[in-house]
Scaffold this active site. Structure first.
Site, PDB file in Angstrom:
ATOM      1  N   THR A  93     -10.423   3.478   4.018  1.00  0.00           N
ATOM      2  CA  THR A  93      -9.430   4.322   4.675  1.00  0.00           C
ATOM      3  C   THR A  93     -10.170   5.405   5.460  1.00  0.00           C
ATOM      4  O   THR A  93     -11.378   5.589   5.307  1.00  0.00           O
ATOM      5  CB  THR A  93      -8.500   5.023   3.659  1.00  0.00           C
TER       6      THR A  93
ATOM      7  N   ASP B 288      -2.762  12.323  -2.866  1.00  0.00           N
ATOM      8  CA  ASP B 288      -2.898  13.781  -2.905  1.00  0.00           C
ATOM      9  C   ASP B 288      -2.761  14.267  -4.349  1.00  0.00           C
ATOM     10  O   ASP B 288      -1.787  13.946  -5.027  1.00  0.00           O
ATOM     11  CB  ASP B 288      -1.804  14.416  -2.038  1.00  0.00           C
TER      12      ASP B 288
ATOM     13  N   ASP C 164     -11.122  10.453  -4.796  1.00  0.00           N
ATOM     14  CA  ASP C 164     -12.355  11.243  -4.832  1.00  0.00           C
ATOM     15  C   ASP C 164     -12.240  12.401  -5.824  1.00  0.00           C
ATOM     16  O   ASP C 164     -13.178  13.171  -5.968  1.00  0.00           O
ATOM     17  CB  ASP C 164     -12.664  11.798  -3.436  1.00  0.00           C
TER      18      ASP C 164
ATOM     19  N   GLU D  61       0.855  -1.188   0.000  1.00  0.00           N
ATOM     20  CA  GLU D  61       0.000   0.000   0.000  1.00  0.00           C
ATOM     21  C   GLU D  61       0.889   1.235   0.000  1.00  0.00           C
ATOM     22  O   GLU D  61       1.766   1.383   0.864  1.00  0.00           O
ATOM     23  CB  GLU D  61      -0.943   0.071   1.190  1.00  0.00           C
TER      24      GLU D  61
ATOM     25  N   PHE E   8      -9.828   8.519   4.861  1.00  0.00           N
ATOM     26  CA  PHE E   8     -10.295   9.470   3.853  1.00  0.00           C
ATOM     27  C   PHE E   8     -11.627   9.022   3.259  1.00  0.00           C
ATOM     28  O   PHE E   8     -12.517   9.839   3.030  1.00  0.00           O
ATOM     29  CB  PHE E   8      -9.253   9.629   2.734  1.00  0.00           C
ATOM     30  N   GLU E   9     -11.761   7.723   2.981  1.00  0.00           N
ATOM     31  CA  GLU E   9     -13.020   7.249   2.419  1.00  0.00           C
ATOM     32  C   GLU E   9     -14.168   7.505   3.386  1.00  0.00           C
ATOM     33  O   GLU E   9     -15.253   7.914   2.985  1.00  0.00           O
ATOM     34  CB  GLU E   9     -12.944   5.761   2.082  1.00  0.00           C
TER      35      GLU E   9
END
Length: 218
Positions: free
Chosen positions: A197, A116, A152, A41, A199-200
């Protein structure tokens, strides 16, 4: 709720993998002490994906790369407290790490979640996805190995897809062909730890669109 304290470095040491001082290829059997397949990852953040994957797939070794030391130590604490053995964490630039330390056909899978986008012109050089990076991903995947991508940011997703299709022979798989439950998180989360994650979790609760793709080395 109080944030869990970081464990002492001596307790985290088994999880922290330091690249050699000069470029040389790493031997995964020596790193993990077994011959299990290895998945990578890139940009593991606080380690939620790796935490879920390590527990669900004990017969797979997981390597995480993160540029920030604080996240390396934070995630290592999570793994150490649970006694997980099949994960190692590297503080490094993934682009340089793949190029200098990883042999051809090393990984069963590579996971990149919410990289990012670095939109400002002066920051473009910091972007993870470049022509060289996608070539390194293809080189280090085993035959039949897969690259899992989630973001995203629609515009960045389009850039990444273009790079992959222009610079590698990796084949994009059709939706629904993925057999790895952690790659696109198809089920609806019922708990905060069910998300792919952190972020998700944040983006889905905000209602943002999530773009994902799976590529395979033929």
């Amino acid at each position: 709720m109080r944030r869990a304290k970081r464990l002492p470095l001596e307790e985290l040491a088994p999880y922290l993998l330091a690249p050699p001082e000069s470029p040389s290829h790493l031997n995964w059997r020596q790193v993990f002490g077994n011959d299990q397949p290895v998945e990578l990852e890139v940009g593991f953040g606080k380690g939620l994906f790796l935490l879920n994957a390590c527990q669900a797939c004990p017969d797979v070794n997981f390597l995480g790369i993160e540029i920030l030391r604080k996240y390396q130590l934070y995630a290592a604490t999570r793994f150490a407290k649970r006694g997980l053995k099949n994960v190692r964490l590297v503080k490094a630039d993934a682009r340089e790490f793949l190029r200098d330390y990883v042999l051809d056909e090393s990984f069963q899978a590579i996971h990149v979640y919410f990289p990012d986008p670095w939109w400002k012109k002066r920051h473009l050089k910091r972007r993870l996805f470049t022509a060289d990076f996608v070539v390194q991903c293809e080189r280090t995947l085993r035959k039949g190995g897969r690259l899992y991508l989630v973001t995203d940011v629609g515009d960045y997703f389009a850039v990444i897809v273009e790079l992959l299709e222009k610079h590698t022979p990796l084949r994009r798989l059709p939706p629904g062909s993925d057999a790895t439950p952690f790659a696109t998180n198809p089920k609806e989360p019922t708990h905060d730890l069910d998300y792919l994650t952190n972020f998700e979790r944040k983006f889905r609760k905000e209602g943002r669109a999530i773009h994902h793709a799976v590529y395979e080395r033929a």
